[in-house]
Design a protein around this motif. Structure first.
Motif, mmCIF file in Angstrom:
data_model
loop_
_atom_site.group_PDB
_atom_site.id
_atom_site.type_symbol
_atom_site.label_atom_id
_atom_site.label_comp_id
_atom_site.label_asym_id
_atom_site.label_seq_id
_atom_site.Cartn_x
_atom_site.Cartn_y
_atom_site.Cartn_z
ATOM 1 N N ASP A 2 33.501 10.987 64.888
ATOM 2 C CA ASP A 2 32.094 11.115 64.523
ATOM 3 C C ASP A 2 31.710 10.031 63.517
ATOM 4 O O ASP A 2 32.547 9.228 63.097
ATOM 5 C CB ASP A 2 31.795 12.517 63.984
ATOM 6 C CG ASP A 2 32.629 12.863 62.752
ATOM 7 O OD1 ASP A 2 33.128 11.934 62.088
ATOM 8 O OD2 ASP A 2 32.782 14.068 62.462
ATOM 9 N N ILE A 3 30.439 10.035 63.127
ATOM 10 C CA ILE A 3 29.931 8.964 62.265
ATOM 11 C C ILE A 3 30.581 9.003 60.872
ATOM 12 O O ILE A 3 30.823 7.941 60.273
ATOM 13 C CB ILE A 3 28.380 9.043 62.161
ATOM 14 C CG1 ILE A 3 27.826 7.799 61.451
ATOM 15 C CG2 ILE A 3 27.949 10.316 61.471
ATOM 16 C CD1 ILE A 3 26.324 7.677 61.531
ATOM 17 N N SER A 5 33.708 10.078 60.166
ATOM 18 C CA SER A 5 35.067 9.529 60.327
ATOM 19 C C SER A 5 35.023 8.013 60.466
ATOM 20 O O SER A 5 35.854 7.306 59.892
ATOM 21 C CB SER A 5 35.741 10.137 61.561
ATOM 22 O OG SER A 5 35.826 11.532 61.457
ATOM 23 N N GLU A 129 33.338 3.793 72.936
ATOM 24 C CA GLU A 129 32.130 4.572 73.231
ATOM 25 C C GLU A 129 30.887 3.713 73.015
ATOM 26 O O GLU A 129 30.191 3.866 72.012
ATOM 27 C CB GLU A 129 32.089 5.822 72.349
ATOM 28 C CG GLU A 129 33.244 6.789 72.594
ATOM 29 C CD GLU A 129 33.151 8.032 71.727
ATOM 30 O OE1 GLU A 129 32.510 9.011 72.161
ATOM 31 O OE2 GLU A 129 33.704 8.021 70.626
ATOM 32 N N ARG A 132 27.338 5.008 71.985
ATOM 33 C CA ARG A 132 27.077 5.481 70.618
ATOM 34 C C ARG A 132 26.948 4.320 69.637
ATOM 35 O O ARG A 132 27.160 4.485 68.439
ATOM 36 C CB ARG A 132 28.216 6.406 70.179
ATOM 37 C CG ARG A 132 28.359 7.657 71.044
ATOM 38 C CD ARG A 132 29.559 8.484 70.633
ATOM 39 N NE ARG A 132 29.425 9.012 69.280
ATOM 40 C CZ ARG A 132 30.406 9.599 68.617
ATOM 41 N NH1 ARG A 132 31.601 9.733 69.168
ATOM 42 N NH2 ARG A 132 30.220 10.054 67.390
ATOM 43 N N GLU A 135 25.166 4.834 66.367
ATOM 44 C CA GLU A 135 25.925 5.626 65.393
ATOM 45 C C GLU A 135 26.913 4.729 64.652
ATOM 46 O O GLU A 135 27.106 4.850 63.439
ATOM 47 C CB GLU A 135 26.692 6.752 66.091
ATOM 48 C CG GLU A 135 25.810 7.891 66.582
ATOM 49 C CD GLU A 135 26.637 9.025 67.162
ATOM 50 O OE1 GLU A 135 27.638 9.413 66.535
ATOM 51 O OE2 GLU A 135 26.274 9.506 68.255
ATOM 52 N N TRP A 136 27.532 3.808 65.391
ATOM 53 C CA TRP A 136 28.499 2.891 64.764
ATOM 54 C C TRP A 136 27.775 1.921 63.821
ATOM 55 O O TRP A 136 28.323 1.553 62.783
ATOM 56 C CB TRP A 136 29.292 2.116 65.822
ATOM 57 C CG TRP A 136 29.941 2.969 66.871
ATOM 58 C CD1 TRP A 136 30.074 2.670 68.207
ATOM 59 C CD2 TRP A 136 30.578 4.242 66.704
ATOM 60 N NE1 TRP A 136 30.737 3.674 68.864
ATOM 61 C CE2 TRP A 136 31.057 4.661 67.969
ATOM 62 C CE3 TRP A 136 30.773 5.083 65.618
ATOM 63 C CZ2 TRP A 136 31.722 5.860 68.163
ATOM 64 C CZ3 TRP A 136 31.424 6.304 65.804
ATOM 65 C CH2 TRP A 136 31.898 6.674 67.063
#
Length: 198
Positions: A2-3, A5, A129, A132, A135-136
């Protein structure tokens, strides 16, 4: 991942606390009023380089015909080597730079912040991914803000926790990063084994 982490992982590989001695050394002869401006400029350059790698990463991988599996194992290996040097430092800095080459791009922006491990990490995040990607970008932005805050405060932090405190913090971050690197390599090996013909 997730963002949160991803943000923690990027903070670890950008290693703002480990870079404190380098920042203090490089900026010791810079006018104290200009230090914040220099740090902001170097962090902005590093952020732009990492962002370029994030958006151009997949095309770069296709050009070199690299698989996600190979990148996962190689990225984990690079992180592992960086983590070992953080946990068991030698006379050189973690990034192999002495900090005496000036304060424009080298050595603060590259390779201290946007070093091989950070470039490999953003490339790996997007290749795993790509849907996403924003998000990264958010994770990278948060990690960069943490790096900016730490590096701007380098002089007072250095005085407050001392040289031993900085060394202890860097070794702790090295230990955590070692575990993350091993996990990345194991995940890459697992994907490789799953692709083998049965």
């Amino acid at each position: 991942m997730d963002i949160i982490s991803a943000t923690i992982l990027l903070i670890l590989v950008m290693d703002p606390f480990g870079n404190l001695p380098l920042v203090i050394s490089v900026l010791k002869n810079v006018d104290p009023r200009a230090r914040t401006r220099v740090v902001l400029r170097e962090c902005a350059i590093a952020y732009a380089v990492l962002l370029a790698f994030m958006f151009g990463g997949n095309r770069f991988m296709q050009l070199l015909r690299l698989s996600d599996t190979a990148l996962g194992i190689a990225g984990g290996l690079i992180l592992f080597l960086i983590a070992l040097r953080m946990a068991f430092p030698n006379a050189d800095s973690v990034h192999g730079e002495s900090g005496d080459e000036g304060t424009f791009i080298v050595p603060l922006a590259i390779p201290a912040i946007a070093g091989p491990s950070a470039l490999a990490t953003v490339l790996l995040l997007v290749s795993r991914e790509p849907q996403r990607v924003f998000e990264w970008v958010g994770a990278l932005s948060l990690a960069t803000l943490v790096s900016v805050a730490v590096m701007v405060s380098a002089q007072p932090i250095g005085r407050w926790i001392g040289k031993r405190g900085i060394t202890a913090m860097e070794r702790l971050m090295g230990l955590v990063l070692t575990a993350i690197a091993v996990e990345m390599m194991l995940a890459g090996i697992e994907r490789f084994v799953a692709q083998l013909p049965r």
